[in-house]
Design a protein around this motif. Structure first.
Motif, short mmCIF file in Angstrom:
data_model
loop_
_atom_site.label_atom_id
_atom_site.label_comp_id
_atom_site.label_asym_id
_atom_site.label_seq_id
_atom_site.Cartn_x
_atom_site.Cartn_y
_atom_site.Cartn_z
N PRO A 177 -29.13 20.92 29.32
CA PRO A 177 -29.86 19.64 29.01
C PRO A 177 -29.89 18.36 30.00
CG PRO A 177 -28.23 19.93 27.23
CD PRO A 177 -28.12 21.14 28.25
N TYR A 178 -28.67 18.32 30.38
CA TYR A 178 -28.26 17.27 31.45
C TYR A 178 -27.76 17.93 32.68
CZ TYR A 178 -28.69 15.18 27.03
OH TYR A 178 -29.21 14.58 25.63
N ALA A 179 -28.32 17.24 33.92
CA ALA A 179 -27.75 17.65 34.99
C ALA A 179 -26.51 16.86 35.36
CB ALA A 179 -28.72 17.27 36.41
N GLU A 180 -25.58 17.73 36.26
CA GLU A 180 -24.34 16.85 36.45
C GLU A 180 -24.34 15.48 37.06
OE1 GLU A 180 -20.62 18.11 39.50
OE2 GLU A 180 -21.78 19.62 38.82
N ASP A 181 -23.40 14.53 36.28
CA ASP A 181 -23.68 12.97 36.84
C ASP A 181 -24.69 12.35 36.12
OD1 ASP A 181 -21.64 11.36 37.69
OD2 ASP A 181 -23.18 10.74 39.39
N TRP A 182 -25.27 12.89 35.17
CA TRP A 182 -26.32 11.89 34.50
C TRP A 182 -25.77 10.74 33.69
CZ3 TRP A 182 -31.24 14.50 32.34
CH2 TRP A 182 -32.19 14.99 33.47
N ALA A 183 -25.94 9.77 33.55
CA ALA A 183 -25.20 8.63 33.07
C ALA A 183 -25.19 9.06 31.43
CB ALA A 183 -25.68 7.11 33.42
N ILE A 184 -24.11 8.73 30.67
CA ILE A 184 -23.95 9.04 29.13
C ILE A 184 -25.13 8.11 28.63
CG2 ILE A 184 -22.11 7.58 28.77
CD1 ILE A 184 -21.19 9.87 26.62
N ASP A 185 -25.19 6.81 29.03
CA ASP A 185 -26.09 5.86 28.21
C ASP A 185 -27.51 6.15 28.43
OD1 ASP A 185 -25.34 4.92 30.73
OD2 ASP A 185 -25.95 3.19 30.63
N ASP A 186 -28.01 6.91 29.61
CA ASP A 186 -29.29 7.36 29.78
C ASP A 186 -29.82 8.25 28.87
OD1 ASP A 186 -29.31 5.95 31.99
OD2 ASP A 186 -29.24 7.30 33.41
N ALA A 187 -28.86 9.10 28.02
CA ALA A 187 -29.23 10.30 27.31
C ALA A 187 -29.99 9.77 26.20
CB ALA A 187 -28.24 10.87 26.86
N VAL A 188 -29.89 8.40 25.73
CA VAL A 188 -30.57 7.75 24.54
C VAL A 188 -32.19 7.60 24.98
CG1 VAL A 188 -30.75 5.72 22.99
CG2 VAL A 188 -28.44 6.65 23.81
N TRP A 189 -32.47 7.36 25.99
CA TRP A 189 -33.72 7.03 26.24
C TRP A 189 -34.77 8.10 26.95
CZ3 TRP A 189 -33.76 2.62 23.76
CH2 TRP A 189 -32.75 1.79 23.92
N GLY A 190 -35.91 7.79 26.62
CA GLY A 190 -37.00 8.90 27.16
C GLY A 190 -36.78 9.27 28.63
N TYR A 191 -36.33 8.30 29.37
CA TYR A 191 -36.34 8.94 30.91
C TYR A 191 -35.21 9.45 31.01
CZ TYR A 191 -32.61 5.19 31.08
OH TYR A 191 -31.41 4.28 31.28
N GLY A 192 -34.34 9.68 30.30
CA GLY A 192 -33.06 10.64 30.33
C GLY A 192 -33.05 11.79 29.21
N ALA A 193 -34.38 12.11 28.89
CA ALA A 193 -34.57 12.98 27.95
C ALA A 193 -33.97 14.52 28.40
CB ALA A 193 -35.83 13.29 27.49
N PRO A 194 -33.35 15.55 27.47
CA PRO A 194 -32.96 16.58 27.64
C PRO A 194 -33.80 17.53 28.12
CG PRO A 194 -32.82 16.33 25.49
CD PRO A 194 -33.29 15.03 26.05
N VAL A 195 -33.41 18.40 29.20
CA VAL A 195 -34.12 19.45 29.82
C VAL A 195 -34.22 20.61 28.94
CG1 VAL A 195 -34.80 20.61 31.83
CG2 VAL A 195 -33.69 18.39 32.09
N SER A 196 -35.62 21.06 28.68
CA SER A 196 -35.77 22.31 27.78
C SER A 196 -37.09 23.11 28.31
CB SER A 196 -35.84 21.95 26.17
OG SER A 196 -36.13 23.06 25.49
N ALA A 197 -36.93 24.42 28.19
CA ALA A 197 -38.08 25.39 28.58
C ALA A 197 -39.20 24.94 27.56
CB ALA A 197 -37.71 26.68 28.72
N LEU A 198 -38.72 24.52 26.31
CA LEU A 198 -39.67 24.17 25.28
C LEU A 198 -39.82 22.66 25.21
CD1 LEU A 198 -41.63 24.82 22.80
CD2 LEU A 198 -39.59 25.49 21.47
N THR A 199 -40.47 22.22 25.90
CA THR A 199 -40.57 20.72 25.89
C THR A 199 -41.74 20.25 25.08
OG1 THR A 199 -39.45 20.46 28.01
CG2 THR A 199 -41.34 18.71 27.61
#
Length: 539
Positions: A185-207
């Motif tokens: 869901p998250y590439a290496e070194d994505w900031a943990i606080d980005d995961a809350v927001w839409g611009y840091g949304a997890p990656v999924s084949a079912l988007t």
């Protein structure tokens, strides 16, 4: 206008004026001209002088015009999307589409009862959402704007298709299957606080709906009363904790915060919003998009009278590769053969078993339309999906981040870019480990201009004063409508690279990158824009 002449020195090609040349302190030659003196003066501003700058400008044929630290590495931020989308256009093709399917896995009692699971199978489509496709520039959009399309419209359409089959009972689960790609869901070194927001949304084949929810905070009727929070779509997913959210006094402004602990489904909304303030609209990431899609589809089936006895759940493919990212990136594979055409590439073929039946499906728009969205609005998730789709392009590829990055690397080397001039850990530029040189970026832009997919790709870039991330920049003559470039911002890094129609009427290629600028400052962006203006005037 200063006349620029190309000259060949022992150290290589450089631009010069009347034979006069200088070194910039790092070895490479730069123009000794009014342009270089103007840029020097701009970079001497105390507000930006301590930042690290890199600049490369060439003619469309690659002939050098100006260079400063062009061989040094910078964080590209969203300039990384230039590399990902170019590779996608070249290797996947602008006409490529992706299919999402609903598959019945089990046995039917006639056509009405399924003993087994109903599986929503993700196909890598980035646009199962209410987004308008194709992208329309703001100036061409109808006014007033029509209501936005429902975020879950395509899921609703598939639910309608299922209902029309006559299915009445599902004795198993509704499953959101994103196993087309490994669950990374998250590439290496994505900031943990980005995961809350839409611009840091997890990656999924079912988007689904860009893997984000719209959260609106509206003030109460009077100060001191609770503020109201609404979520769109209304699918029950997060539990809202709004105990610390109040309506503030008039003119007190909006001070709303949102937090969600990693792995938690509790979204805490707190702070204050003035009684006279406009609603605060935020985009919050969906923790597990496949699970969310399954929950939404199950609710739609129940609303259509279909009985589902099981639960809604996700099905992921967990990576078991023990190697780190760099080791995977260096692993030998079929990438060069795919690029050369000696191996066709693509994923290993799969067929439905005797106990699997397709009940519904949705086909995505053409890839070129998604590339336009990705570059215009700098959509991080879509860039990551393109990278994973590229990973599946290699022979029997599983669609991992590393596989996609390997294919992008092979593509860039084939385009004549030095292998030591870049490293990408993701497709969007969110990773702090991504590095690239301005000269590599300019080389990509020059190479792209010679390719059959160039016209479509260039149209995907933001246009100055018109659309995308350049809608508010260069909004006046002479630069309005004459800068076609990708922006990039990540922490204390910023970039702008693309094509520039200059004062003389010719087009040049440029890349400007800055690292370690002062936090919470736009001074570097303002200087960057002045440099673009100087390049235009001098050429």
């Amino acid at each position: 206008m200063v006349r620029l002449i190309r000259c060949l020195m022992m150290v290589g090609l450089c631009a010069c004026v009347g034979g006069a040349q200088v070194r910039n302190g790092n070895g490479p030659m730069v123009v000794d001209s009014a342009l270089s003196r103007q840029i020097d003066a701009l970079l001497a501003d105390p507000a930006v002088s301590r930042a690290h700058w890199g600049i490369k400008v060439t003619a469309m044929d690659g002939a050098p015009i100006y260079s400063l630290n062009a061989g040094q590495l910078f964080q590209p931020a969203s300039n990384a999307k230039l590399f990902t989308t170019a590779a996608a256009m070249a290797l996947l093709g602008g006409g490529t589409t992706f299919e999402t399917k609903v598959v019945a896995k089990g046995s039917f009692d006639g056509a009405e009862k399924l003993t087994g699971d109903l599986v929503l199978v993700g196909g890598g489509d980035a646009n199962l959402s209410g987004r308008e496709i194709p992208y329309v520039a703001p100036a061409l959009r109808p006014k007033p704007a029509p209501p936005a399309a429902p975020a879950l419209r395509y899921l609703e359409e598939m639910a309608d298709q299922i209902a029309k089959t006559g299915l009445g009972v599902v004795t198993g689960d509704v499953v959101g299957d994103d196993t087309l790609f490994p669950w990374e869901p998250y590439a290496e070194d994505w900031a943990i606080d980005d995961a809350v927001w839409g611009y840091g949304a997890p990656v999924s084949a079912l988007t689904i709906t860009d893997n984000q929810l719209k959260v609106k905070v509206t003030p109460g009727i009077t100060a001191g009363k609770p503020a109201m929070v609404t979520v769109d779509p209304t699918v029950p997913y997060y539990t809202l904790d709004v105990s610390g959210l109040v309506t503030g006094a008039a003119k007190s402004g909006s001070h709303v915060q949102m937090e969600r602990a990693p792995g938690s489904k509790i979204l805490r909304v707190y702070g204050s919003i003035a009684v006279d303030a406009q609603p605060d609209d935020e985009e919050v990431a969906i923790q597990d998009p496949a699970e969310y899609a399954a929950i939404a589809l199950k609710a739609m089936l129940v609303a259509r009278g279909i009985i589902v006895t099981g639960v809604a759940r996700a099905q992921h493919k967990i990576s078991i590769d023990p190697d780190g990212f760099i080791a995977q990136l260096k692993r030998p594979g079929q990438e060069k053969a795919v690029i050369s055409g000696s191996v066709e590439g693509g994923s290993c073929p799969t067929e439905l078993s005797a106990h699997e039946t397709i009940l519904a499906s949705h086909r995505s728009p053409a890839l070129v339309e998604d590339v336009t969205v990705t570059n215009k609005v700098s959509q991080n998730l879509h860039a990551e999906l393109l990278l994973h789709d590229l990973g599946r392009k290699t022979f029997c590829g599983k669609g991992s981040t590393a596989e996609g990055a390997r294919l992008v690397r092979a593509f860039l080397e084939d385009a004549g870019i030095d292998k030591d001039d870049f490293v990408f850990f993701d497709g969007s530029g969110l990773s702090g480990h991504d590095l690239v040189t301005p000269r590599a970026t300019v080389r990509l832009l020059q190479y792209a201009s010679t390719q059959p997919w160039f016209a479509d790709w260039k149209r995907s870039l933001p246009v100055s004063g018109e659309d995308g991330s350049l809608a508010e920049r260069f909004a006046r003559a002479p630069l309005k409508d004459h800068v076609f470039a990708k922006t990039g911002t990540l922490g204390e890094a910023r970039a702008l690279s693309g094509y520039l129609d200059t004062a003389s009427g010719r087009t040049v290629i440029f890349s400007i990158m800055v690292g370690n600028h002062m936090p919470h400052s736009n001074a570097d962006r303002e200087v960057m824009d002045k440099i673009v203006a100087a390049i235009s005037a001098a050429n």
